[in-house]
Scaffold this active site. Structure first.
Site, short mmCIF file in Angstrom:
data_model
loop_
_atom_site.label_atom_id
_atom_site.label_comp_id
_atom_site.label_asym_id
_atom_site.label_seq_id
_atom_site.Cartn_x
_atom_site.Cartn_y
_atom_site.Cartn_z
N HIS A 76 -27.78 -6.18 -26.15
CA HIS A 76 -27.70 -5.16 -25.10
C HIS A 76 -27.06 -5.76 -23.84
CE1 HIS A 76 -28.79 -2.10 -22.16
NE2 HIS A 76 -29.43 -3.01 -21.45
N ASP A 105 4.88 -0.74 -13.14
CA ASP A 105 3.90 -1.01 -14.21
C ASP A 105 3.19 -2.31 -13.83
OD1 ASP A 105 2.57 -1.48 -16.77
OD2 ASP A 105 3.98 -0.02 -17.58
N TRP A 141 -29.12 -13.08 -23.53
CA TRP A 141 -27.67 -13.02 -23.30
C TRP A 141 -27.18 -14.26 -22.57
CZ3 TRP A 141 -24.60 -12.71 -18.82
CH2 TRP A 141 -25.28 -12.64 -17.61
N SER A 168 -9.64 -12.55 -22.75
CA SER A 168 -9.12 -11.24 -22.35
C SER A 168 -9.23 -11.06 -20.83
CB SER A 168 -9.90 -10.14 -23.07
OG SER A 168 -9.71 -8.91 -22.43
N SER A 169 -10.39 -11.46 -20.28
CA SER A 169 -10.61 -11.32 -18.83
C SER A 169 -9.65 -12.17 -18.03
CB SER A 169 -12.02 -11.76 -18.46
OG SER A 169 -12.92 -10.77 -18.78
N HIS A 252 -23.67 -16.09 -11.71
CA HIS A 252 -23.88 -15.34 -10.48
C HIS A 252 -22.60 -14.68 -9.98
CE1 HIS A 252 -25.93 -13.57 -7.21
NE2 HIS A 252 -24.81 -13.79 -6.56
N GLU A 254 -20.33 -13.66 -11.71
CA GLU A 254 -20.13 -12.57 -12.67
C GLU A 254 -20.75 -11.27 -12.17
OE1 GLU A 254 -18.45 -12.04 -15.33
OE2 GLU A 254 -19.42 -10.17 -15.96
N TYR A 256 -20.93 -10.31 -9.19
CA TYR A 256 -20.03 -9.73 -8.19
C TYR A 256 -18.72 -9.28 -8.82
CZ TYR A 256 -23.49 -10.76 -4.85
OH TYR A 256 -24.68 -10.75 -4.18
N SER A 267 -15.55 2.84 -1.38
CA SER A 267 -14.82 2.95 -0.12
C SER A 267 -13.79 4.08 -0.17
CB SER A 267 -14.10 1.63 0.20
OG SER A 267 -15.04 0.57 0.26
N HIS A 301 -30.41 -19.90 -7.69
CA HIS A 301 -31.54 -18.98 -7.47
C HIS A 301 -32.02 -18.37 -8.79
CE1 HIS A 301 -28.46 -15.55 -6.47
NE2 HIS A 301 -28.62 -15.67 -7.76
N HIS A 302 -31.27 -18.58 -9.86
CA HIS A 302 -31.73 -18.13 -11.17
C HIS A 302 -32.64 -19.16 -11.82
CE1 HIS A 302 -28.94 -14.66 -11.42
NE2 HIS A 302 -28.20 -15.42 -10.65
N THR A 327 -22.85 -7.86 2.85
CA THR A 327 -23.21 -6.63 2.13
C THR A 327 -23.67 -5.57 3.12
OG1 THR A 327 -23.92 -8.04 0.31
CG2 THR A 327 -24.52 -5.73 0.17
N LYS A 330 -20.81 -3.86 4.73
CA LYS A 330 -20.20 -2.81 3.91
C LYS A 330 -21.02 -1.52 3.97
CE LYS A 330 -17.92 -3.98 0.42
NZ LYS A 330 -16.68 -4.12 1.19
N ARG A 449 -40.63 -10.28 -19.55
CA ARG A 449 -39.48 -9.67 -20.21
C ARG A 449 -39.33 -10.24 -21.62
NH1 ARG A 449 -34.32 -12.47 -17.15
NH2 ARG A 449 -33.18 -11.01 -18.45
CU CU Z 1 -27.57 -14.56 -8.98
#
Ligand code: CU
Length: 525
Positions: A76, A105, A141, A168-169, A252, A254, A256, A267, A301-302, A327, A330, A449
């Site tokens: 998932h 293009d 994951w 690909s990315s 992390h 990722e 963002y 926006s 922080h993870h 943030t 924004k 979890r």
């Molecule tokens: Cu993080």
């Protein structure tokens, strides 16, 4: 074969049917492929979510075997991140960036084709890993060793799939950066670019920076598994905690990567439906850049509970909290854009406002998790699940819906059903909160979890959460119906779909059909 005129006015034969899609180098076709793929993956990932919530509906039931449940949570996460959200944003980039900067293009049209067609290969590998001995459980994951350095060939397939998604990315990002930097129409200076283009330029740099780091982590796990290395094996002199550092140095940013393009879309939408230019354009650009930069210094922080020096914990705690500043800039700018605007509330605007409200909740619970002593309590509980689903579902996904409704008339030439769109928004809004708000309470009460069963005390909130999740899942079928209906016909969209005239003049240029990108670059006033 169909006869097509290219940007230089030459005519060519072009394949039709399936060969058109396999060989296409047109940014609009490729954008469509990305969007269709990501929508399909949303439903694969969503199906897994439904399985998870069915298992958790009541304590004591066994709809999924514990090992299958593990595979469900792992897949998932991976499918939603790499299959649904990221390709969806690249699809938006393909459709919108050339139109918004006046380029004929994407810069590397064939690379663009290859970036897309890697995705179904990766997805197939990832999904089939589920049916292979060993499954794709491998510790979630985030595939932490030592769990991911053991187990059957399913884990190898999963790891290789991540490699292909990453390729690909990276190719997509190189294409986007080159297009934006080299192919803007005369007069389109960087600080005149629509905010969506800015958000993607910064995102693409972030991708090029961190995707190779993920590839490094994946490679080391693969060699630990297959070639006798001990990068993450303590018995061989390696360090499993090192994996977490490397993974989250990718992981992390990722987050963002999935949310910065959302900031761009919001926006655009807020400005259009407030009928005012975006408030604080320059500060918006710098805020996105600041978020991207700071996101590279907060990874630990993870891992507050792995046993880190207090100085380390303090540094990562404060650095994480610092992200709340740009943030906040924004959110302030979006609010100021709406302030005294002549607002209307069509579906894209509803999703955009829903985004702001719910994303702020996710942001606040993020600050809560950033506080070390609190995080030690809530680590690996449903509080964290609630937090990042507020950021990714009511954040990334709601922004994707806002953008999809906003640009569907431009993409398809038809208006979608506004009534059904509003139903889609309100049902999503209600069911999302029913599904995820209660998970904060579950987490604070200590529900862990990734466990298929739980103590009786968690029963009520889990039942509520599952009902909300089923409702949310069903509601998304409505979106598919709306899109199909819109593609197949309906009221013709005007050249200027929305009445707001803002920084978005670029997207309101009449858009030629696929294979007919701008004959000549549009002239800048
Ligand atoms: Cu993080």
């Amino acid at each position: 074969m169909a006869v097509i005129q290219d940007v230089h006015g030459h005519t060519h034969d072009h394949p039709t049917g399936i060969m058109r899609w396999l060989t296409t180098t047109n940014h609009k076709d490729i954008g469509t492929l990305y969007l269709c793929f990501s929508l399909a993956m949303l439903f694969v990932g969503g199906f897994l979510a439904m399985g998870i919530r069915a298992e958790l509906f009541m304590p004591g039931i066994q709809i999924l075997e514990p090992e299958v449940f593990n595979s469900f949570t792992t897949l998932h996460g991976l499918i939603m991140v790499f299959g649904a959200v990221m390709p969806a944003w690249v699809g938006f980039a393909n459709w919108q960036i050339p139109l918004m900067i006046g380029a004929p293009d994407m810069a590397f049209a064939r690379l663009n084709n290859w970036s897309f067609w890697l995705l179904p290969i990766a997805a197939l590998l990832l999904i089939t890993s589920f049916f292979v001995p060993g499954g794709a459980a491998a510790g979630g994951w985030t595939f932490y060793p030592p769990l991911s350095t053991q187990g059957g060939i399913g884990t190898d397939m999963m790891l290789f799939a991540i490699h292909i998604f990453g390729m690909s990315s990276i190719m997509g990002s190189i294409n986007i950066i080159t297009t934006i930097l080299n192919m803007r129409a005369p007069g389109m200076t960087l600080m005149k670019m629509p905010m969506f283009v800015w958000s993607w330029l910064i995102t693409a740099y972030l991708l090029v920076l961190v995707m190779p780091v993920l590839a490094g982590a994946v490679t080391m796990v693969i060699t630990d598994r297959n070639f006798g290395t001990s990068f993450f094996n303590a018995a061989g002199g390696g360090d499993p905690v090192m994996f977490q550092h490397i993974f989250w140095f990718f992981g992390h940013p990722e987050v963002y990567i999935m949310i910065l393009p959302a900031f761009g879309v919001i926006s655009e939408v807020i400005a259009t439906f407030s009928r005012k230019p975006l408030f604080g354009y320059t500060s918006m650009v710098y805020a996105i850049a600041a978020i991207a930069l700071l996101s590279c210094f907060v990874w630990a922080h993870h891992m507050f509970t792995v046993g880190m020096p207090v100085t380390g914990q303090l540094f990562f705690m404060y650095a994480t909290m610092l992200i709340a500043v740009p943030t906040g800039v924004k959110v302030f700018n979006w609010t100021a854009t709406m302030w005294r605007g002549s607002m209307t509330f069509e579906t894209p605007m509803l999703f955009a406002i829903g985004f702001i409200v719910l994303f702020v909740i996710g942001g606040f619970s993020g600050v809560v998790c950033a506080i070390v002593p609190v995080d030690v309590q809530v680590q690996d509980t449903y509080y964290v699940i609630a937090h990042f689903h507020y950021v990714l579902v009511s954040g990334a996904l709601f922004a994707l819906f806002a953008g999809a409704y906003y640009w569907l008339p431009k993409w398809t030439g038809h208006m979608y059903s506004e009534t059904l769109g509003k139903w889609h928004f309100w049902l999503s809004m209600i069911f999302f909160n029913v599904a995820f708000f209660v998970q904060h309470f579950l987490g604070l009460a200590g529900m862990p979890r990734r466990i298929p069963d739980y103590a009786l005390q968690f029963a009520d909130f889990n039942m509520i959460s599952s009902i909300g999740a089923f409702g949310f899942g069903l509601t998304q079928l409505l979106f598919v119906y709306i899109v199909i209906k819109c593609v197949r016909g309906g009221e013709k969209a005007a050249d200027k779909t929305w009445e707001g005239a803002t920084t978005l003049e670029w997207t309101h240029l009449p858009s030629p059909a696929p294979y007919h990108s701008f004959e000549t670059p549009p002239v800048v006033k």
